[in-house]
Design an enzyme around this catalytic site. Structure first.
Site, short mmCIF file in Angstrom:
data_model
loop_
_atom_site.label_atom_id
_atom_site.label_comp_id
_atom_site.label_asym_id
_atom_site.label_seq_id
_atom_site.Cartn_x
_atom_site.Cartn_y
_atom_site.Cartn_z
N ASP A 110 0.80 -1.23 0.00
CA ASP A 110 0.00 0.00 0.00
C ASP A 110 0.83 1.27 0.00
O ASP A 110 0.33 2.37 0.28
CB ASP A 110 -0.99 -0.03 1.17
N ASP A 171 -6.96 -4.33 -5.05
CA ASP A 171 -6.70 -2.99 -4.52
C ASP A 171 -5.38 -2.42 -5.05
O ASP A 171 -5.19 -1.21 -5.13
CB ASP A 171 -6.63 -2.99 -2.98
N1 GLY Z 1 -7.19 -1.69 0.48
C1 GLY Z 1 -7.83 -2.20 1.64
C2 GLY Z 1 -9.26 -1.90 1.69
O1 GLY Z 1 -9.83 -1.40 0.72
O2 GLY Z 1 -9.87 -2.14 2.74
#
Ligand code: GLY
Length: 392
Positions: A110, A171
């Site tokens: 992330d 994601d």
């Molecule tokens: N990227 C983690 C979520 O959307 O919860």
């Protein structure tokens, strides 16, 4: 892959008109007032990923979500030109610089969410070389997670962890723009090459033939052989987690912006129609698209992400494509619905959007504010009211 036609009644009838600009302007005014309250409330701390009883606990710079608050400050700076947002954004950049240099909670993919919205945004808006240096450091950490055998970026955990080895998640589409930025900034093609391979694998394996998406997908890390799709935050392995679908709708066209691969636009349309065909009456999705009516929680954050994605997608479609207007109207309709019925009050430490879900299976942040929902709601308001150059 076949695109599911948009159902005639997929979008609420009242969404087909023009945007109510007074409503959108008011929503921006309320958002800025909330950001001001939270600037005083959080100081140099950050809001936690999700609220508790509508109020975000204060945290240090340790979560995957810290960039969203900084991104909101940069949006507020663009909207208002007010120095207080820029000054806090600049302090955050110093904190993000330390975080990547000292590898504080960076063992995950992330880094794109974190550094695109804090340091790439800061660099684009102020030219601060420290911001560029921090973003480059984060891009190098992200590239360390690239598994050449599988051609993917591993989402979570140690690369040697048997439970996480070879796992990609939808994601991650939003983490890739950092890599393209790093290639452009440094002149080193390795970052963009890794992103190209990762997005190709996502297009091939995480998108299902019916246009829905797996949340996560495992590959053999050595050979790259595809293994299986598994959910993490969705209802079931074979259901479609609403926020995952929204990450797909928005991430494919954001990557197209960088690599020009028109197949990503076609794919985003497939995902968008699947999403829009499964909305309840008010047009704000449930937390998993397996639910289309009833008492399950909504995920307003997925709606806000999808709205930004639909607007990004629409701008890359030819004027003659009828879906262009439908996507713009859907995005506009969702944002107006969010501002009328999901935007929340004025508590210090409170969020912009109520009724989001962080992690339903783990019972975390259900029917709460989520900080990324707030960020994307504000980004959508900016996209609908101004010409805006994305931080992504
Ligand atoms: N990227 C983690 C979520 O959307 O919860």
């Amino acid at each position: 892959m076949m695109i599911e036609p948009l159902r005639g009644n997929a979008l609420p009838a009242h969404w087909t008109g023009n945007a109510d600009t007074a409503l959108l302007d008011k929503a921006i005014e309320r958002a800025l007032a909330s950001i001001d309250r939270n600037l005083a409330h959080f100081g140099d701390d950050f809001p936690a990923p999700s609220s508790v009883g509508g109020v975000y606990p204060a945290i240090g710079n340790i979560e995957w979500t810290n960039g969203f608050w900084t991104g909101m400050l940069w949006l507020a700076y663009e909207l208002s030109g007010e120095a207080r947002y820029r000054e806090t954004g600049e302090r955050h950049v110093r904190s993000f610089h330390t975080r990547q240099a000292e590898r504080i909670a960076t063992n995950h993919h992330d880094l794109g969410f974190l550094y695109s919205l804090s340091c790439v945004a800061g660099f684009k808006l102020t030219g601060d070389p420290l911001a560029a240096d921090a973003a480059m450091g984060a891009a190098r950490l992200l590239l360390e997670r690239f598994l050449p055998g599988a051609g993917i970026i591993q989402a979570w955990g140690e690369l040697s962890d048997p439970a996480q080895r070879g796992r990609m998640i939808i994601d991650c589409n939003l983490n890739l723009p950092l890599l393209y930025w790093a290639s452009k900034y440094s002149g080193d093609p390795a970052f963009g090459d890794a992103a190209d391979q990762h997005i190709a694998a996502a297009a091939r394996h995480i998108v299902r033939p019916d246009g829905s998406t797996f949340h996560t997908f495992f590959f053999d890390p050595a050979t790259g052989a595809p293994r299986e799709g598994k959910t993490h935050q969705g209802f079931a392995d074979d259901s479609c987690w609403a926020r995952g679908q929204a990450w797909g709708i928005s991430g494919f066209p954001l990557v197209y912006r960088h690599n020009g691969d028109t197949r990503l636009i076609a794919l985003s349309k497939v995902l968008a129609n699947y999403f829009l065909n499964r909305l309840p009456q008010d047009g704000i999705c449930y937390w998993d698209l397996i639910f289309t009516k009833g008492q399950e929680p909504r995920d307003s954050s997925a709606a806000a992400i999808a709205a930004c994605g639909l607007l990004e997608l629409a701008r890359h479609l030819p004027l003659a494509d009828p879906l262009r207007t439908q996507y713009e109207q859907a995005a506009q309709g969702m944002v107006m619905e969010l501002s009328k019925n999901y935007a929340t009050g004025n508590m210090p430490g409170g969020g912009l959007l109520a009724h989001a879900v962080y992690h339903k299976p783990n019972k975390v942040g259900i029917d709460e504010c989520c900080i990324w929902g707030d960020y994307f709601y504000l980004e959508a308001l900016v996209r609908l009211t101004r010409t805006w150059q994305p931080y992504w």
